[in-house]
Write a protein that holds these residues in place. Sequence first.
Motif, PDB file in Angstrom:
ATOM      1  N   PHE A  12       0.818  -1.203   0.000  1.00 49.63           N
ATOM      2  CA  PHE A  12       0.000   0.000   0.000  1.00 49.63           C
ATOM      3  C   PHE A  12       0.861   1.266   0.000  1.00 49.63           C
ATOM      4  CE2 PHE A  12      -4.599  -1.017   1.468  1.00 49.63           C
ATOM      5  CZ  PHE A  12      -4.695  -1.943   0.452  1.00 49.63           C
ATOM      6  N   GLU A  13       1.989   1.237   0.706  1.00 49.79           N
ATOM      7  CA  GLU A  13       2.892   2.393   0.719  1.00 49.79           C
ATOM      8  C   GLU A  13       3.478   2.617  -0.675  1.00 49.79           C
ATOM      9  OE1 GLU A  13       3.627   4.644   2.824  1.00 49.79           O
ATOM     10  OE2 GLU A  13       3.052   3.930   4.817  1.00 49.79           O
ATOM     11  N   ARG A  14       3.933   1.551  -1.317  1.00 52.06           N
ATOM     12  CA  ARG A  14       4.492   1.688  -2.663  1.00 52.06           C
ATOM     13  C   ARG A  14       3.422   2.124  -3.655  1.00 52.06           C
ATOM     14  NH1 ARG A  14       6.727  -3.267  -1.170  1.00 52.06           N
ATOM     15  NH2 ARG A  14       5.377  -4.391  -2.633  1.00 52.06           N
ATOM     16  N   LEU A  15       2.217   1.594  -3.500  1.00 49.96           N
ATOM     17  CA  LEU A  15       1.127   1.976  -4.389  1.00 49.96           C
ATOM     18  C   LEU A  15       0.798   3.456  -4.233  1.00 49.96           C
ATOM     19  CD1 LEU A  15      -1.108   1.210  -6.389  1.00 49.96           C
ATOM     20  CD2 LEU A  15      -2.522   0.531  -4.447  1.00 49.96           C
ATOM     21  N   ALA A  16       0.780   3.940  -2.988  1.00 51.87           N
ATOM     22  CA  ALA A  16       0.494   5.359  -2.750  1.00 51.87           C
ATOM     23  C   ALA A  16       1.545   6.249  -3.411  1.00 51.87           C
ATOM     24  CB  ALA A  16       0.436   5.628  -1.245  1.00 51.87           C
ATOM     25  N   TYR A  17       2.824   5.858  -3.277  1.00 55.77           N
ATOM     26  CA  TYR A  17       3.899   6.654  -3.886  1.00 55.77           C
ATOM     27  C   TYR A  17       3.783   6.651  -5.410  1.00 55.77           C
ATOM     28  CZ  TYR A  17       8.582   8.028  -5.344  1.00 55.77           C
ATOM     29  OH  TYR A  17       9.642   8.654  -5.959  1.00 55.77           O
ATOM     30  N   THR A  18       3.482   5.481  -5.983  1.00 48.91           N
ATOM     31  CA  THR A  18       3.396   5.352  -7.436  1.00 48.91           C
ATOM     32  C   THR A  18       2.223   6.143  -8.000  1.00 48.91           C
ATOM     33  OG1 THR A  18       4.377   3.151  -7.307  1.00 48.91           O
ATOM     34  CG2 THR A  18       3.177   3.707  -9.317  1.00 48.91           C
ATOM     35  N   VAL A  19       1.069   6.031  -7.352  1.00 47.08           N
ATOM     36  CA  VAL A  19      -0.115   6.765  -7.808  1.00 47.08           C
ATOM     37  C   VAL A  19       0.139   8.265  -7.731  1.00 47.08           C
ATOM     38  CG1 VAL A  19      -2.518   7.282  -7.268  1.00 47.08           C
ATOM     39  CG2 VAL A  19      -1.724   4.914  -7.266  1.00 47.08           C
ATOM     40  N   ASN A  20       0.794   8.685  -6.650  1.00 45.62           N
ATOM     41  CA  ASN A  20       1.093  10.113  -6.486  1.00 45.62           C
ATOM     42  C   ASN A  20       2.067  10.604  -7.550  1.00 45.62           C
ATOM     43  OD1 ASN A  20       0.931  12.629  -5.047  1.00 45.62           O
ATOM     44  ND2 ASN A  20       2.949  12.197  -4.194  1.00 45.62           N
ATOM     45  N   ALA A  21       2.964   9.684  -8.003  1.00 48.94           N
ATOM     46  CA  ALA A  21       3.937  10.061  -9.031  1.00 48.94           C
ATOM     47  C   ALA A  21       3.336  10.053 -10.431  1.00 48.94           C
ATOM     48  CB  ALA A  21       5.136   9.107  -8.977  1.00 48.94           C
ATOM     49  N   GLY A  22       2.132   9.523 -10.601  1.00 53.81           N
ATOM     50  CA  GLY A  22       1.461   9.553 -11.887  1.00 53.81           C
ATOM     51  C   GLY A  22       1.638   8.315 -12.745  1.00 53.81           C
ATOM     52  N   GLN A  23       2.220   7.227 -12.196  1.00 55.43           N
ATOM     53  CA  GLN A  23       2.398   6.015 -12.984  1.00 55.43           C
ATOM     54  C   GLN A  23       1.066   5.281 -13.129  1.00 55.43           C
ATOM     55  OE1 GLN A  23       5.131   3.209 -11.269  1.00 55.43           O
ATOM     56  NE2 GLN A  23       5.326   1.980 -13.134  1.00 55.43           N
ATOM     57  N   GLU A  24       0.889   4.604 -14.254  1.00 57.91           N
ATOM     58  CA  GLU A  24      -0.325   3.826 -14.473  1.00 57.91           C
ATOM     59  C   GLU A  24      -0.393   2.654 -13.499  1.00 57.91           C
ATOM     60  OE1 GLU A  24      -2.927   4.211 -16.417  1.00 57.91           O
ATOM     61  OE2 GLU A  24      -2.202   6.108 -17.244  1.00 57.91           O
ATOM     62  N   LEU A  25      -1.611   2.352 -13.044  1.00 54.38           N
ATOM     63  CA  LEU A  25      -1.794   1.257 -12.087  1.00 54.38           C
ATOM     64  C   LEU A  25      -1.367  -0.074 -12.684  1.00 54.38           C
ATOM     65  CD1 LEU A  25      -2.881   0.316  -9.324  1.00 54.38           C
ATOM     66  CD2 LEU A  25      -5.134   0.081 -10.387  1.00 54.38           C
ATOM     67  N   SER A  26      -1.675  -0.315 -13.964  1.00 54.42           N
ATOM     68  CA  SER A  26      -1.320  -1.595 -14.591  1.00 54.42           C
ATOM     69  C   SER A  26       0.195  -1.751 -14.679  1.00 54.42           C
ATOM     70  CB  SER A  26      -1.939  -1.686 -15.981  1.00 54.42           C
ATOM     71  OG  SER A  26      -1.499  -0.617 -16.804  1.00 54.42           O
ATOM     72  N   GLU A  27       0.922  -0.683 -15.012  1.00 55.20           N
ATOM     73  CA  GLU A  27       2.378  -0.762 -15.098  1.00 55.20           C
ATOM     74  C   GLU A  27       2.983  -1.093 -13.737  1.00 55.20           C
ATOM     75  OE1 GLU A  27       3.915   2.805 -16.720  1.00 55.20           O
ATOM     76  OE2 GLU A  27       2.785   2.671 -18.608  1.00 55.20           O
ATOM     77  N   PHE A  28       2.475  -0.442 -12.706  1.00 54.71           N
ATOM     78  CA  PHE A  28       2.989  -0.692 -11.361  1.00 54.71           C
ATOM     79  C   PHE A  28       2.728  -2.135 -10.936  1.00 54.71           C
ATOM     80  CE2 PHE A  28       1.716  -0.946  -6.853  1.00 54.71           C
ATOM     81  CZ  PHE A  28       2.964  -0.782  -6.265  1.00 54.71           C
ATOM     82  N   LEU A  29       1.498  -2.630 -11.154  1.00 56.44           N
ATOM     83  CA  LEU A  29       1.151  -3.975 -10.699  1.00 56.44           C
ATOM     84  C   LEU A  29       1.903  -5.043 -11.488  1.00 56.44           C
ATOM     85  CD1 LEU A  29      -2.693  -3.561 -10.132  1.00 56.44           C
ATOM     86  CD2 LEU A  29      -0.907  -3.747  -8.392  1.00 56.44           C
ATOM     87  N   LEU A  30       2.101  -4.829 -12.788  1.00 54.11           N
ATOM     88  CA  LEU A  30       2.875  -5.798 -13.560  1.00 54.11           C
ATOM     89  C   LEU A  30       4.322  -5.852 -13.091  1.00 54.11           C
ATOM     90  CD1 LEU A  30       1.472  -5.125 -17.154  1.00 54.11           C
ATOM     91  CD2 LEU A  30       1.168  -7.207 -15.794  1.00 54.11           C
TER      92      LEU A  30
END
Length: 581
Positions: A169-187
């Motif tokens: 959840f911490e990494r997801l919050a940072y990634t979403v805040n940085a503007g990365q696509e959710l699919s790219e992050f999860l893959l």
Amino acid sequence: MASEPAATNDTEITASETLASIVDAYHRMDMELSRYLLFIVLPSALFFLGTVAVAVFVELPLSVRLPVPLLGGLVLVAAVAYPKLLVSQERVEMENQYHLMMTHMTVLSTTNIDRMEVFRKLAEEEEYGALATEVGRVVELVDTWNQSLDDACRRRARQIPSDPLADFFERLAYTVNAGQELSEFLLSEQQVMIQNYVTMYESTLDNLEVMKDLYMSMVLSMTFALVFAIVLPILTGTNPTMTVGAVIVLYAFIQIGFFLVIRTMSPYDPIWYYPDEIRPDGEWSMIASLAAGGLLSVVLIALVAGDLFRIGPGITDLLPVASLPRPIYMAIPVTPLAIPGVVFRIQEERIKARDDEFPSFIRALGASETAKQSTTTAVLKTLRKKDFGPLTGDVDDLFKRLNMRLEPDRAWEYFTANTRSYLIQKFSEMYLVGRQMGGEPKQLGELISENMNHVNQLRQQRQQATVTMIGLLYGITAASSFAFFIGFKIVDILAGMSLDLSTSSQFSAAQLIHTEVYDLPVIQFLLLGVVMINAVLSALIIRTVDGGHKANALLHFVMLTWIGCLVAVLTMSVVGGLLDV
């Protein structure tokens, strides 16, 4: 000398962290802290004080006095530690479903839906339990309290008891805040997720190995204690029925405790899928085996009762013998329960074989759909001719239903129901939903195949741990039964010898050997009860470690019962032949 203060500081830090975790667990409960202390902890403390008073003021044998306060202490410790156990159970539940939810989230993120819709769909999956609840809280923070997704994830990360999920959840919050696509992050997170799941699974298996050694030590200790409880009263004159009964109760409590701990520690990895509406192939044969096993057991119980109590036709009327050893009378009625045990075990082996073939099938299906740019039905027309082992017939049936224009959802439901596999059901549902929402078939197939291959590899390690546990429990059963009935037969022989000694000595043998305190049939009945208790709990432990169907425990229960009873008969026969002179 400098190392001693450091060790003391480490101990203080560990103690303070443990205390802080317990206090935090109390605050996480749904019940108010004051109500829990008043209605749960306080009565448990009073019960403990009552058991101590009984042990101090009531005239009872020492072997009975000791277990009584132990029981009270167990109740008190359970009441105090329950909130901590509740949090630990929630953490284990999250980590057990972590890989499935992450795969599901990744599949949904590769489709054409909004990222918040991904969270909403996961929150509706009741099967994910505590994980779905946590995702639902994130959705609630966004939809109801108008927080951003990154703030909501960061806020929930501080409340989640599972470290891997909190880090995600911490990494997801940072990634979403940085503007990365959710699919790219999860893959990109797939390898991290798989590695975390493998680590958690393997650490759980390692913990089971530790519990196995501890279980063996405790059960062997209780076996010796029970042998002493059988033999020593012949010298001390105490009531052996009371001492043996007290040790048996403690023995049962210890085995039940280990069973509950092992059930809590075992990884949640179900094999069977239970459809709600569809009757899978082979369902009636399993139901018939359960009915046949139960009915035959009832008939044999009636025949055994006829032999033992002379109330009708007995089992010996069907056999060319006049009587049977008493332990055999206990083993005969449970024997038909092996019928459903064998039937369910055969079905379970087929499910495992289908699980091994499914990754190849789903990868081939996804790659073919992407390469041919055609429908699932057209691809299956070719794939159904390939050899997927036990899964081949199910793939062929899936093609036939789709080719008859049956709704895809319904056709896949029949496919997963007839395979009876939990993993095939979950991953097939993910693939179908991903395809319906516009996901790329090849990507979905490779993603699902890779995750299921890792689960199958972990299951092989779990199978090895199960085989080791089976060997241990079968060996302990034989050794314990051997020790129990050696002690019993020695007492039986000494009781017969004392009659001759009393006529030839100047003083009665009863002054040295107190055989009059023994009720040997009752003692034998209690020991056979221990054999039965051990068979039941050992079978449940094997079933828990194995992770299969509950009916698998029936086969192990029958075999453990027969091992205990046969060893009892052979032990009494051999010892009687050696000592009865």
